[in-house]
Design a protein around this motif. Structure first.
Motif, PDB file in Angstrom:
ATOM      1  N   GLY A 103      68.680  32.474  27.103  1.00  0.00           N
ATOM      2  CA  GLY A 103      69.797  31.563  26.850  1.00  0.00           C
ATOM      3  C   GLY A 103      69.330  30.218  26.319  1.00  0.00           C
ATOM      4  O   GLY A 103      70.001  29.591  25.496  1.00  0.00           O
ATOM      5  N   THR A 104      68.155  29.786  26.778  1.00  0.00           N
ATOM      6  CA  THR A 104      67.600  28.524  26.291  1.00  0.00           C
ATOM      7  C   THR A 104      67.298  28.605  24.803  1.00  0.00           C
ATOM      8  O   THR A 104      67.493  27.638  24.060  1.00  0.00           O
ATOM      9  N   HIS A 105      66.803  29.763  24.336  1.00  0.00           N
ATOM     10  CA  HIS A 105      66.551  29.930  22.899  1.00  0.00           C
ATOM     11  C   HIS A 105      67.851  29.848  22.111  1.00  0.00           C
ATOM     12  O   HIS A 105      67.910  29.221  21.047  1.00  0.00           O
ATOM     13  N   ALA A 106      68.895  30.504  22.621  1.00  0.00           N
ATOM     14  CA  ALA A 106      70.172  30.503  21.913  1.00  0.00           C
ATOM     15  C   ALA A 106      70.750  29.095  21.830  1.00  0.00           C
ATOM     16  O   ALA A 106      71.222  28.657  20.771  1.00  0.00           O
ATOM     17  N   TYR A 107      70.726  28.379  22.952  1.00  0.00           N
ATOM     18  CA  TYR A 107      71.274  27.021  22.963  1.00  0.00           C
ATOM     19  C   TYR A 107      70.451  26.104  22.054  1.00  0.00           C
ATOM     20  O   TYR A 107      71.009  25.287  21.310  1.00  0.00           O
ATOM     21  N   HIS A 108      69.132  26.248  22.081  1.00  0.00           N
ATOM     22  CA  HIS A 108      68.287  25.418  21.231  1.00  0.00           C
ATOM     23  C   HIS A 108      68.556  25.689  19.752  1.00  0.00           C
ATOM     24  O   HIS A 108      68.604  24.765  18.936  1.00  0.00           O
ATOM     25  N   LEU A 109      68.737  26.964  19.389  1.00  0.00           N
ATOM     26  CA  LEU A 109      69.038  27.292  17.997  1.00  0.00           C
ATOM     27  C   LEU A 109      70.358  26.661  17.569  1.00  0.00           C
ATOM     28  O   LEU A 109      70.471  26.116  16.460  1.00  0.00           O
ATOM     29  N   LEU A 110      71.355  26.734  18.442  1.00  0.00           N
ATOM     30  CA  LEU A 110      72.649  26.120  18.139  1.00  0.00           C
ATOM     31  C   LEU A 110      72.508  24.620  17.902  1.00  0.00           C
ATOM     32  O   LEU A 110      73.032  24.083  16.912  1.00  0.00           O
ATOM     33  N   LYS A 111      71.800  23.933  18.783  1.00  0.00           N
ATOM     34  CA  LYS A 111      71.596  22.495  18.629  1.00  0.00           C
ATOM     35  C   LYS A 111      70.796  22.176  17.370  1.00  0.00           C
ATOM     36  O   LYS A 111      71.082  21.219  16.650  1.00  0.00           O
ATOM     37  N   THR A 112      69.772  22.986  17.095  1.00  0.00           N
ATOM     38  CA  THR A 112      68.889  22.728  15.961  1.00  0.00           C
ATOM     39  C   THR A 112      69.638  22.805  14.648  1.00  0.00           C
ATOM     40  O   THR A 112      69.474  21.942  13.772  1.00  0.00           O
ATOM     41  N   ILE A 113      70.454  23.822  14.463  1.00  0.00           N
ATOM     42  CA  ILE A 113      71.140  23.997  13.184  1.00  0.00           C
ATOM     43  C   ILE A 113      72.396  23.150  13.090  1.00  0.00           C
ATOM     44  O   ILE A 113      72.659  22.516  12.062  1.00  0.00           O
ATOM     45  N   SER A 114      73.178  23.102  14.153  1.00  0.00           N
ATOM     46  CA  SER A 114      74.466  22.382  14.081  1.00  0.00           C
ATOM     47  C   SER A 114      74.324  20.878  14.258  1.00  0.00           C
ATOM     48  O   SER A 114      75.174  20.116  13.788  1.00  0.00           O
ATOM     49  N   GLY A 115      73.280  20.450  14.976  1.00  0.00           N
ATOM     50  CA  GLY A 115      73.162  19.036  15.322  1.00  0.00           C
ATOM     51  C   GLY A 115      74.098  18.609  16.430  1.00  0.00           C
ATOM     52  O   GLY A 115      74.184  17.424  16.756  1.00  0.00           O
ATOM     53  N   LEU A 116      74.792  19.570  17.051  1.00  0.00           N
ATOM     54  CA  LEU A 116      75.757  19.271  18.108  1.00  0.00           C
ATOM     55  C   LEU A 116      75.167  19.565  19.483  1.00  0.00           C
ATOM     56  O   LEU A 116      74.395  20.505  19.648  1.00  0.00           O
ATOM     57  N   ASP A 117      75.545  18.763  20.463  1.00  0.00           N
ATOM     58  CA  ASP A 117      75.166  18.989  21.853  1.00  0.00           C
ATOM     59  C   ASP A 117      76.376  19.519  22.625  1.00  0.00           C
ATOM     60  O   ASP A 117      77.525  19.260  22.253  1.00  0.00           O
ATOM     61  N   ALA A 118      76.098  20.206  23.710  1.00  0.00           N
ATOM     62  CA  ALA A 118      77.176  20.600  24.618  1.00  0.00           C
ATOM     63  C   ALA A 118      77.495  19.431  25.540  1.00  0.00           C
ATOM     64  O   ALA A 118      76.602  18.887  26.183  1.00  0.00           O
ATOM     65  N   GLU A 119      78.755  19.025  25.564  1.00  0.00           N
ATOM     66  CA  GLU A 119      79.189  17.974  26.492  1.00  0.00           C
ATOM     67  C   GLU A 119      79.673  18.586  27.806  1.00  0.00           C
ATOM     68  O   GLU A 119      79.469  18.009  28.874  1.00  0.00           O
ATOM     69  N   GLU A 120      80.319  19.751  27.708  1.00  0.00           N
ATOM     70  CA  GLU A 120      80.758  20.497  28.890  1.00  0.00           C
ATOM     71  C   GLU A 120      80.561  21.986  28.625  1.00  0.00           C
ATOM     72  O   GLU A 120      80.516  22.414  27.467  1.00  0.00           O
ATOM     73  N   LEU A 121      80.475  22.743  29.696  1.00  0.00           N
ATOM     74  CA  LEU A 121      80.393  24.191  29.541  1.00  0.00           C
ATOM     75  C   LEU A 121      80.971  24.879  30.777  1.00  0.00           C
ATOM     76  O   LEU A 121      81.096  24.285  31.836  1.00  0.00           O
ATOM     77  N   ARG A 122      81.319  26.136  30.609  1.00  0.00           N
ATOM     78  CA  ARG A 122      81.700  26.987  31.739  1.00  0.00           C
ATOM     79  C   ARG A 122      80.969  28.310  31.582  1.00  0.00           C
ATOM     80  O   ARG A 122      80.918  28.890  30.479  1.00  0.00           O
ATOM     81  N   ALA A 123      80.345  28.777  32.665  1.00  0.00           N
ATOM     82  CA  ALA A 123      79.486  29.954  32.588  1.00  0.00           C
ATOM     83  C   ALA A 123      79.859  30.974  33.650  1.00  0.00           C
ATOM     84  O   ALA A 123      80.216  30.619  34.778  1.00  0.00           O
ATOM     85  N   GLU A 124      79.770  32.229  33.274  1.00  0.00           N
ATOM     86  CA  GLU A 124      79.918  33.338  34.209  1.00  0.00           C
ATOM     87  C   GLU A 124      78.720  34.251  34.064  1.00  0.00           C
ATOM     88  O   GLU A 124      78.388  34.681  32.947  1.00  0.00           O
ATOM     89  N   PHE A 125      78.054  34.540  35.178  1.00  0.00           N
ATOM     90  CA  PHE A 125      76.886  35.413  35.200  1.00  0.00           C
ATOM     91  C   PHE A 125      77.303  36.818  35.650  1.00  0.00           C
ATOM     92  O   PHE A 125      78.153  36.971  36.539  1.00  0.00           O
ATOM     93  N   HIS A 126      76.663  37.823  35.072  1.00  0.00           N
ATOM     94  CA  HIS A 126      76.957  39.202  35.420  1.00  0.00           C
ATOM     95  C   HIS A 126      75.680  40.034  35.421  1.00  0.00           C
ATOM     96  O   HIS A 126      74.700  39.699  34.756  1.00  0.00           O
ATOM     97  N   VAL A 127      75.718  41.131  36.160  1.00  0.00           N
ATOM     98  CA  VAL A 127      74.692  42.168  36.082  1.00  0.00           C
ATOM     99  C   VAL A 127      75.338  43.346  35.372  1.00  0.00           C
ATOM    100  O   VAL A 127      76.198  44.026  35.932  1.00  0.00           O
ATOM    101  N   CYS A 128      74.949  43.572  34.124  1.00  0.00           N
ATOM    102  CA  CYS A 128      75.545  44.642  33.323  1.00  0.00           C
ATOM    103  C   CYS A 128      74.597  45.822  33.138  1.00  0.00           C
ATOM    104  O   CYS A 128      74.991  46.844  32.566  1.00  0.00           O
ATOM    105  N   GLY A 129      73.370  45.687  33.596  1.00  0.00           N
ATOM    106  CA  GLY A 129      72.426  46.793  33.584  1.00  0.00           C
ATOM    107  C   GLY A 129      72.269  47.357  34.979  1.00  0.00           C
ATOM    108  O   GLY A 129      73.181  47.266  35.814  1.00  0.00           O
TER     109      GLY A 129
END
Length: 407
Positions: free
Chosen positions: A225-251
């Protein structure tokens, strides 16, 4: 202590925008040590391949394993002199800092829970640090590292290798130049399948990734997830100000999440969505980003890293291919090393990372200022932002998936 480079020995043209990225600017390769990455470390081999391909470094010392026998055998594999093979990173930091020909930087590619302590030891010894993500196990640890890096004046770089693909740089600069206009929505995902089935009993890497004592409050989020968030910030130049997360075990059943769905409120109220999973059969390394703005959209997929999809409203879709010219921007061309038709991939991204960090460290040691925009790398503050993202995801999930601010 380390011997510094003499700026008077540098040709005047060495730090120009025309400088080849893989030509060492000091007229020599710098001395690099490794902590971790020995015989059992797949990630270590990626690092080492990138180091050698970058042309900026010689690997001369290492604490490649905590097992002395494995450390010694790994040193032979890596052509490190036995006298500079260590079984303890503390002994390595002290010994190398005392040598006139000691290492000028250290690459740390060890499991998550060790990162902050090892980085601290080398920074305190006056040695620049190249550190695997995540930077630390907590925001408090990350903030301590940021403070130490700022006090020391040394470089602390994080190895977010995907950001050093030429087409990621191309996308980031296109966004900066307004190619898609104001961003209106963002989507990023990192999709794998290795955690779908039950883990083998001898799979130590999988075991520690599911041990909260060793990875903290998240598993898949901290891992990919850190790679995904870093890629988003790197290309868009935008930071997350707020977030909502749900964790699951799908395997297969496991103690920590293998999947997370994360809603994002980005800078200026831009909506975004981040999805990571390690339990999606048929997916290997699907790190993908889509940005949509008022004028058009951009899409990049790291499984097809040499292509960037660019769609302008009212115009035919374009596929920009990695290479020279034909839509490539100068800032991205510096990360290109082969003509079109000759593939470049993740090893080249690792090499670009080690070259850009190499330029940064060499310039500072030589007392030479790099031109603005010549290199880009993830420093201490951005590394700490990755830890804040992890903590915010954990806070939201544990509170029932509510919106939370990034700390």
């Amino acid at each position: 202590m380390m011997t510094e480079c003499d700026p008077s020995n540098l040709p005047a043209t060495d730090f120009t925008m025309q400088q080849g990225l893989r030509r060492p600017p000091l007229g020599r390769r710098m001395r690099l040590g490794f902590v971790g990455g020995g015989r059992s470390g797949q990630v270590g081999s990626w690092h080492a391949s990138g180091v050698r391909l970058s042309g900026h470094w010689d690997i001369v010392a290492g604490a490649l394993s905590t097992d002395p026998k494995v450390a010694a055998l790994s040193a032979i594999d890596w052509s490190i002199d036995g006298g500079r093979s260590y079984a303890d990173y503390r002994a390595m930091a002290a010994a190398e800092a005392a040598r006139p020909d000691g290492i000028e930087a250290v690459a740390i590619c060890t499991p998550n829970w060790t990162h902050a302590a090892i980085a601290t030891e080398f920074l305190q010894s006056g040695i620049d640090v190249i550190l695997d993500k995540p930077m630390a196990m907590s925001v408090a640890e990350a903030d301590q590292l940021v403070a130490l890096q700022e006090k020391s004046g040394l470089t602390l770089a994080l190895t977010y290798s995907f950001a050093h693909h030429a087409m990621v740089r191309q996308a980031a600069v296109m966004v900066e130049q307004g190619a898609i206009g104001r961003i209106r929505q963002a989507h990023v995902e990192f999709v794998q399948d290795w955690a779908t089935a039950p883990f083998a009993s001898d799979n130590r890497a999988a075991a520690w990734r599911q041990d909260s004592r060793k990875v903290g409050r998240t598993s898949a989020v901290g891992d990919i997830g850190t790679h995904a968030y870093h890629l988003l910030k790197t290309i868009s130049g935008l930071d997350a100000e707020e977030l909502r997360a749900e964790f699951h075990v799908c395997g297969a059943p496991k103690p920590m999440e293998d999947t997370a769905f994360v809603g994002l409120r980005l800078t200026g109220g831009v909506p975004g969505f981040l999805w990571v999973t390690q339990a999606a059969p048929g997916n290997a390394a699907g790190l993908r980003l889509r940005l949509f703005g008022e004028k058009g959209g951009l899409e990049w997929d790291q499984e097809y890293p040499e292509q960037l999809r660019y769609s302008l409203v009212g115009s035919p879709e374009q596929i920009i291919h990695r290479g020279k010219g034909n839509g490539m921007l100068p800032a991205a061309e510096r990360l290109v090393h082969l003509p079109r038709g000759h593939g470049e991939a993740l090893t080249d991204a690792w090499a670009n990372l080690y070259a850009e960090v190499g330029f940064t460290i060499a310039a500072r040691r030589a007392g030479v200022a790099l031109p603005d925009g010549f290199v880009r790398y993830t420093g201490a503050e951005a590394g700490a932002a990755g830890v804040r993202f992890i903590e915010a995801c954990a806070n939201s999930n544990e509170a029932g998936g509510i919106w939370v601010p990034l700390l």
